[in-house]
Design an enzyme around this catalytic site. Structure first.
Site, PDB file in Angstrom:
ATOM      1  N   SER A 240     118.034 -32.636   5.450  1.00 26.28           N
ATOM      2  CA  SER A 240     117.977 -32.312   4.017  1.00 26.28           C
ATOM      3  C   SER A 240     118.608 -30.975   3.662  1.00 26.28           C
ATOM      4  O   SER A 240     118.779 -30.677   2.470  1.00 26.28           O
ATOM      5  CB  SER A 240     116.526 -32.345   3.529  1.00 26.28           C
ATOM      6  OG  SER A 240     116.034 -33.669   3.543  1.00 26.28           O
TER       7      SER A 240
ATOM      8  N   HIS B 148     108.150 -39.102  -6.029  1.00 26.43           N
ATOM      9  CA  HIS B 148     108.146 -37.834  -6.751  1.00 26.43           C
ATOM     10  C   HIS B 148     108.107 -38.019  -8.264  1.00 26.43           C
ATOM     11  O   HIS B 148     108.005 -37.047  -9.012  1.00 26.43           O
ATOM     12  CB  HIS B 148     109.407 -37.018  -6.402  1.00 26.43           C
ATOM     13  CG  HIS B 148     109.422 -36.495  -5.005  1.00 26.43           C
ATOM     14  ND1 HIS B 148     109.881 -37.235  -3.944  1.00 26.43           N
ATOM     15  CD2 HIS B 148     109.029 -35.284  -4.489  1.00 26.43           C
ATOM     16  CE1 HIS B 148     109.796 -36.514  -2.834  1.00 26.43           C
ATOM     17  NE2 HIS B 148     109.286 -35.335  -3.129  1.00 26.43           N
TER      18      HIS B 148
ATOM     19  N   CYS C 267     113.578 -34.409  -2.720  1.00 23.83           N
ATOM     20  CA  CYS C 267     113.448 -35.834  -3.056  1.00 23.83           C
ATOM     21  C   CYS C 267     114.674 -36.615  -2.554  1.00 23.83           C
ATOM     22  O   CYS C 267     115.788 -36.419  -3.032  1.00 23.83           O
ATOM     23  CB  CYS C 267     113.303 -36.011  -4.566  1.00 23.83           C
ATOM     24  SG  CYS C 267     113.252 -37.745  -5.076  1.00 23.83           S
TER      25      CYS C 267
END
Length: 584
Positions: A309, A353, A366
């Site tokens: 991420s 989310h 997310c």
């Protein structure tokens, strides 16, 4: 008859005289130089003197490597036939067979002594001096030995020394003139800057007696010390990083965002460079090269990992730069995953989310938001910005750093002989799939984001003119990304909220890299099936002085493991500096 005899004897005398003249001519004229050298060797010994290597300092003048005195014992080759090996064996506690083998491997030149043992104790020196008359050709020397002050903490950065090998001689024939016990750089900065650090050896011409004992010094050419190196490294940050990381498998690298100077570079597990100075034990060397954790690998520049991420920073910047999203725009609603055909691409938060904009998508990482953004961008635009920020190619820091990989449609068709699919884009947009980066590359990405879009070539030598490229990136977009990265650590819902510090405010992006499928991970509990934990960040918030990346192999979650590790490194660094100020 008598006349004939007289002529015969006269002829014989002239013939013998002629032979003697020819022999003298051969010995004195043709072979004169050779025998003159042999004669000189019987009374003269030439001893090469290693030059003290240059000292290596950190950015504040703290020595990372220094030279300390050491005793060694050698034998002059021309006297080895008369040596009582048993005496040396008893004094030096070395098997007789080992000494005999060293004597058999005589150097090419009679001027080069045969090194028997290094790093003698004072007791050994005293015993050798007491029995010197019994050991013809004995040479006891005071040398300068390399000492690595921070041991494991700087091993991958500075490297180590070793004896000259055939490979060295092949690459540099001048090494053949040096004794085999001379030390040269084998890895790291010791290897890269060996020519500067090594200096110029000197020599000592000594008159000796028939037993090889020194009578007088005829001539001495002093060695010329090697050049000192001043690095950009901060010894306190380097030490704090190692002390924090030493119980993990991973790496930490920090950069000065406004110059590209490397402030710290640590890779773990590590090794003690001092063990190489005296000649590394074969068993220890075998253990190092066979260790599956690869302690000799510099993971900061040679480790290749999916960025996880942390790559979302690049995907987000690409969306802003291309004008496809705005910071406030609710791009999608996350319900815990995204369905595509028969496949489901999940979000790390199974309950989702909800409705998210860019800032919240980065702060809470997310996945669904970035799947959708990846669909809008397409792989080629994502690839373009990744390469612009320096991924997929070496940074120029070192000749042995890895390139990494930024995939696109053309790459997949060429290498894997198949088409690119939207699912590949989904995986790439969150830093998974075919992507491979080095921790150094990700630290540079963070530096470029927070310094206003300037991509520096990283450097390790102090006061070098920085090389850089000003990227065509919108400052407002960079500020938007930076603000979201601050929220990652400093807002309660941020993925690195538990890493908040009272000593230093910092921002960044977490990353968790899946090593095996969720089904395999759930079925087995092997340590090597755990995720890799990433965190890339900067500090302090307003005017960043450090940009960094840290990865913990098989550590688990980036927010739970890598970000707290980064916090501990930064806090340890600050406390060390405070302690120094108090002591001063």
């Amino acid at each position: 008859m008598n006349n004939f005899k007289n002529k015969f004897y006269m002829g014989l005398i002239f013939f013998i005289f002629f032979i003697i003249v020819i022999r003298l001519f051969h010995l004195q004229i043709i072979k004169g130089e050779v025998y003159n050298k042999l004669s000189e060797q019987n009374r003269v010994r030439i001893i090469k003197i290693p030059a003290p290597r240059g000292i290596i300092y950190d950015r504040n003048g703290i020595p990372l490597v220094e030279n300390i005195p050491s005793f060694s014992v050698s034998l002059s080759p021309e006297y080895t036939q008369n040596i009582d090996i048993k005496i040396l064996s008893e004094i030096l506690n070395i098997p007789e067979e080992e000494i005999a083998n060293k004597i058999k491997k005589k150097p090419e030149s009679i001027y080069i002594p045969i090194r028997i043992k290094e790093n003698l104790t004072f007791k050994e020196v005293a015993m050798l001096e007491a029995r010197k008359s019994e050991i013809p050709g004995l040479i006891i020397e005071i040398e300068i030995k390399r000492h690595y002050v921070y041991k494991e903490a700087t091993a991958h950065l500075i490297g180590y020394l070793g004896k000259i090998t055939e490979e060295h001689i092949k690459n540099n024939p001048s090494f053949r003139e040096l004794p085999s016990y001379f030390k040269v750089g084998q890895a790291g900065l010791e290897y890269i800057y060996d020519d500067k650090l090594r200096g110029i050896p000197g020599e000592k011409v000594v008159e000796v007696d028939a037993l090889g004992r020194e009578l007088r010094l005829i001539k001495e050419i002093p060695p010329r010390k090697g050049e000192d190196l001043y690095l950009t490294i901060d010894a306190f940050l380097q030490e704090s990083a190692y002390e924090t990381l030493k119980n993990y498998d991973g790496t930490f690298i920090a950069i000065k965002p406004d110059s590209g100077e490397i402030l710290a570079l640590v890779s773990t597990p590590s090794f003690d460079s001092n063990l190489f100075v005296e000649g590394i034990d074969p068993k220890y060397w075998t253990a190092l090269i066979n260790n599956p954790k690869k302690p000799l690998l510099n993971k900061a520049i040679q480790g290749l990992y999916p960025p996880g991420s942390t790559f979302k920073v690049i995907t987000a910047l690409a969306g802003l730069e291309e004008g496809l999203i705005t910071p406030e725009q609710i791009l999608t609603t996350c319900h815990g995953g995204l369905s595509f055909g028969k496949w489901t691409f999940g979000c790390w938060r199974k309950d989702g989310h909800g409705a998210v904009n860019l800032r919240r998508a980065l702060a809470e990482s997310c996945d669904v938001y970035f799947y959708e953004l990846g669909r809008i961008l397409g792989i080629n635009r994502i690839s373009k910005y990744a390469k612009t920020l320096g991924l997929g190619s070496p940074t120029g820091f070192s000749s042995d750093e890895k390139n990494g990989l930024v995939p696109d449609e053309e790459w997949k068709k060429k290498v894997l002989k198949t088409n690119w699919f939207l699912g590949d884009t989904f995986n790439t947009s969150i830093g998974q799939g075919f992507l491979k980066v080095t921790p150094l590359q990700m630290a540079l990405v963070m530096a470029t984001i927070v310094n206003g879009g300037i991509k520096y070539k990283p450097t390790i030598i102090r006061n070098m003119q920085p090389e850089f490229e000003k990227l065509n990136l919108n400052q407002n977009n960079l500020d938007i990304i930076k603000d979201a990265l601050i929220a990652v650590v400093n807002e309660p819902s941020g993925t690195a909220a538990q890493a908040r510090s009272n000593l230093i405010k910092f921002g960044g992006k977490t990353g968790t890299v899946q090593v095996v499928s969720k089904k395999v991970k759930e079925k087995f509990s092997y340590k090597h099936f755990e995720h890799h934990a990433w965190f890339i960040g900067f500090a302090p918030l307003d005017t960043p002085e450090i940009a960094f990346s840290v990865i913990i192999e098989h550590g688990g979650s980036g927010g739970a493991v890598a970000a707290p590790v980064a916090k501990n490194i930064l806090e340890g660094y600050i406390l060390k500096k405070r302690q120094l100020n108090v002591e001063n």
